[in-house]
Design a protein around this motif. Structure first.
Motif, PDB file in Angstrom:
ATOM      1  N   ASN A 172      -3.852  14.375 -23.734  1.00  0.00           N
ATOM      2  CA  ASN A 172      -3.090  13.415 -24.541  1.00  0.00           C
ATOM      3  C   ASN A 172      -1.631  13.500 -24.126  1.00  0.00           C
ATOM      4  N   THR A 173      -1.285  12.707 -23.091  1.00  0.00           N
ATOM      5  CA  THR A 173       0.090  12.660 -22.604  1.00  0.00           C
ATOM      6  C   THR A 173       0.591  11.231 -22.715  1.00  0.00           C
ATOM      7  N   SER A 174       1.856  11.042 -22.408  1.00  0.00           N
ATOM      8  CA  SER A 174       2.426   9.693 -22.484  1.00  0.00           C
ATOM      9  C   SER A 174       1.775   8.758 -21.476  1.00  0.00           C
ATOM     10  N   ARG A 175       1.315   9.306 -20.363  1.00  0.00           N
ATOM     11  CA  ARG A 175       0.676   8.461 -19.340  1.00  0.00           C
ATOM     12  C   ARG A 175      -0.830   8.388 -19.527  1.00  0.00           C
ATOM     13  N   PHE A 176      -1.446   9.491 -19.943  1.00  0.00           N
ATOM     14  CA  PHE A 176      -2.902   9.535 -20.087  1.00  0.00           C
ATOM     15  C   PHE A 176      -3.265   9.896 -21.534  1.00  0.00           C
ATOM     16  N   PRO A 177      -3.412   8.879 -22.375  1.00  0.00           N
ATOM     17  CA  PRO A 177      -3.771   9.160 -23.772  1.00  0.00           C
ATOM     18  C   PRO A 177      -5.152   9.801 -23.916  1.00  0.00           C
ATOM     19  N   SER A 178      -6.017   9.606 -22.913  1.00  0.00           N
ATOM     20  CA  SER A 178      -7.354  10.191 -22.962  1.00  0.00           C
ATOM     21  C   SER A 178      -7.875  10.359 -21.540  1.00  0.00           C
ATOM     22  N   ASN A 179      -9.065  10.940 -21.440  1.00  0.00           N
ATOM     23  CA  ASN A 179      -9.686  11.140 -20.126  1.00  0.00           C
ATOM     24  C   ASN A 179     -10.077   9.831 -19.460  1.00  0.00           C
ATOM     25  N   TRP A 180     -10.248   8.762 -20.247  1.00  0.00           N
ATOM     26  CA  TRP A 180     -10.538   7.452 -19.661  1.00  0.00           C
ATOM     27  C   TRP A 180      -9.429   7.061 -18.683  1.00  0.00           C
ATOM     28  N   GLU A 181      -8.184   7.136 -19.167  1.00  0.00           N
ATOM     29  CA  GLU A 181      -7.055   6.715 -18.335  1.00  0.00           C
ATOM     30  C   GLU A 181      -6.903   7.609 -17.103  1.00  0.00           C
ATOM     31  N   LEU A 182      -7.101   8.912 -17.285  1.00  0.00           N
ATOM     32  CA  LEU A 182      -6.970   9.829 -16.148  1.00  0.00           C
ATOM     33  C   LEU A 182      -8.019   9.549 -15.088  1.00  0.00           C
ATOM     34  N   SER A 183      -9.271   9.377 -15.496  1.00  0.00           N
ATOM     35  CA  SER A 183     -10.338   9.134 -14.515  1.00  0.00           C
ATOM     36  C   SER A 183     -10.140   7.814 -13.784  1.00  0.00           C
ATOM     37  N   LEU A 184      -9.699   6.792 -14.521  1.00  0.00           N
ATOM     38  CA  LEU A 184      -9.480   5.491 -13.889  1.00  0.00           C
ATOM     39  C   LEU A 184      -8.278   5.527 -12.959  1.00  0.00           C
ATOM     40  N   ALA A 185      -7.213   6.219 -13.349  1.00  0.00           N
ATOM     41  CA  ALA A 185      -6.028   6.310 -12.493  1.00  0.00           C
ATOM     42  C   ALA A 185      -6.349   7.021 -11.190  1.00  0.00           C
ATOM     43  N   ARG A 186      -7.195   8.035 -11.252  1.00  0.00           N
ATOM     44  CA  ARG A 186      -7.573   8.751 -10.036  1.00  0.00           C
ATOM     45  C   ARG A 186      -8.390   7.870  -9.095  1.00  0.00           C
ATOM     46  N   SER A 187      -9.352   7.153  -9.637  1.00  0.00           N
ATOM     47  CA  SER A 187     -10.147   6.270  -8.778  1.00  0.00           C
ATOM     48  C   SER A 187      -9.284   5.151  -8.201  1.00  0.00           C
ATOM     49  N   ALA A 188      -8.335   4.657  -8.988  1.00  0.00           N
ATOM     50  CA  ALA A 188      -7.442   3.606  -8.490  1.00  0.00           C
ATOM     51  C   ALA A 188      -6.553   4.131  -7.367  1.00  0.00           C
ATOM     52  N   SER A 189      -6.101   5.380  -7.470  1.00  0.00           N
ATOM     53  CA  SER A 189      -5.283   5.964  -6.400  1.00  0.00           C
ATOM     54  C   SER A 189      -6.056   6.014  -5.086  1.00  0.00           C
ATOM     55  N   VAL A 190      -7.332   6.382  -5.156  1.00  0.00           N
ATOM     56  CA  VAL A 190      -8.155   6.445  -3.947  1.00  0.00           C
ATOM     57  C   VAL A 190      -8.373   5.043  -3.381  1.00  0.00           C
ATOM     58  N   VAL A 191      -8.610   4.069  -4.256  1.00  0.00           N
ATOM     59  CA  VAL A 191      -8.806   2.690  -3.802  1.00  0.00           C
ATOM     60  C   VAL A 191      -7.567   2.173  -3.089  1.00  0.00           C
ATOM     61  N   HIS A 192      -6.389   2.393  -3.664  1.00  0.00           N
ATOM     62  CA  HIS A 192      -5.147   1.929  -3.030  1.00  0.00           C
ATOM     63  C   HIS A 192      -4.964   2.579  -1.661  1.00  0.00           C
ATOM     64  N   ARG A 193      -5.335   3.846  -1.549  1.00  0.00           N
ATOM     65  CA  ARG A 193      -5.199   4.521  -0.262  1.00  0.00           C
ATOM     66  C   ARG A 193      -6.169   3.936   0.768  1.00  0.00           C
ATOM     67  N   LEU A 194      -7.379   3.653   0.358  1.00  0.00           N
ATOM     68  CA  LEU A 194      -8.366   3.077   1.276  1.00  0.00           C
ATOM     69  C   LEU A 194      -7.919   1.704   1.769  1.00  0.00           C
ATOM     70  N   ILE A 195      -7.268   0.943   0.908  1.00  0.00           N
ATOM     71  CA  ILE A 195      -6.791  -0.387   1.299  1.00  0.00           C
ATOM     72  C   ILE A 195      -5.614  -0.278   2.254  1.00  0.00           C
ATOM     73  N   ALA A 196      -4.657   0.578   1.904  1.00  0.00           N
ATOM     74  CA  ALA A 196      -3.399   0.628   2.646  1.00  0.00           C
ATOM     75  C   ALA A 196      -3.520   1.310   3.998  1.00  0.00           C
ATOM     76  N   TYR A 197      -4.373   2.348   4.105  1.00  0.00           N
ATOM     77  CA  TYR A 197      -4.369   3.155   5.320  1.00  0.00           C
ATOM     78  C   TYR A 197      -5.702   3.187   6.068  1.00  0.00           C
ATOM     79  N   SER A 198      -6.761   2.725   5.435  1.00  0.00           N
ATOM     80  CA  SER A 198      -8.054   2.700   6.128  1.00  0.00           C
ATOM     81  C   SER A 198      -8.455   1.293   6.540  1.00  0.00           C
TER      82      SER A 198
END
Length: 259
Positions: A172-198
């Motif tokens: 429960n942080t200002s950026r991640f109120p729950s594990n939902w937000e954390l898990s989605l943010a992590r998957s989104a980070s990987v997706v952005h990397r795959l788009i930009a560099y792969s």
């Protein structure tokens, strides 16, 4: 009796040419159709078959079952479907071998697993490989790993889904109120990397966050929780693309104003 001065009716001996010309035209059409079928593109065939399946029943059961058909060419179509499935399976196994070789060469065994499931190839990263605890940004070493895997995944035209998972420890942080937000943010980070560099097209990618609700093991120990904190990259089999949403904007006029 013929009237005097009336010319006799001449018999037309060339009427057979009309029937002959019709026959030649039909034969020409027949061979054009046969030639077209012999040059059918497997991907185009599958796209047409999938579209017809959805239109006529909402599933692919009309193509995958039904027994022998009396319609000429039906058995050949089924053989084509089987050949395409075998070809895709070979492609899945090739991807698995290449990623597994990279994992073994770089000492990532035990932290990165590669499996082939019903839905496709699943590359599973424990969170310690890509992210520090409670963080959703890739660091320099994890970016390199994603780039290497992305270069292999770029070879396939299949849809790719990135899934984020956590354990059941609350956050429960200002950026991640729950594990939902954390898990989605992590998957989104990987997706952005795959788009930009792969160089993987964005329309082939999707990001999903499951929070703590898809654990591999019971969250009753630190070792099990570590197994549950992971990011999965899933190369979906072609048969699952029908459950993915279509790009509706391609059906709209080019001058359609964007909202």
């Amino acid at each position: 009796m013929k009237k005097r001065g009336q010319e006799p009716v001449k018999e037309n001996h060339e009427r057979w040419l009309i029937t002959y010309a019709d026959l030649i035209t039909l034969l020409l059409i027949f061979f054009v159709v046969m030639y077209t079928l012999s040059k059918i593109d497997a991907n185009k065939y599958y796209a047409i078959a999938s579209s017809l399946a959805k239109t006529m029943g909402g599933s692919q059961s009309i193509m995958e079952s039904g027994g022998p058909s009396m319609v000429p060419g039906a058995s050949e179509s089924k053989e084509l479907d089987t050949a395409m499935e075998n070809l895709e399976q070979q492609n899945m196994e090739k991807i698995k071998r290449q990623i597994q070789a990279y994992v073994d060469e770089n000492g990532l065994s035990g932290k990165v697993t590669v499996t082939i499931e019903e839905r496709g190839v699943v590359v599973s990263f424990q969170d310690v490989v890509l992210f520090p605890l409670g963080v959703a940004e890739l660091n320099s070493s994890s970016r390199e790993i994603v780039d290497k895997v992305g270069a292999i995944l770029r070879q396939t035209p299949n849809y790719i889904r990135v899934e984020g998972h956590t354990d059941d420890l609350p956050i429960n942080t200002s950026r991640f109120p729950s594990n939902w937000e954390l898990s989605l943010a992590r998957s989104a980070s990987v997706v952005h990397r795959l788009i930009a560099y792969s160089g993987i097209s964005p329309d082939r990618l999707s990001a999903t966050g499951y929070g703590e609700y898809r654990p591999r093991k019971p969250n009753d120990s630190d070792a099990n929780r570590q197994q549950n904190r992971r990011v999965d990259i899933v190369v979906l089999r072609t048969k699952f693309r029908d459950v993915e949403p279509e790009a509706v904007h391609e059906l709209l006029p080019t001058n359609q104003p964007k909202e």
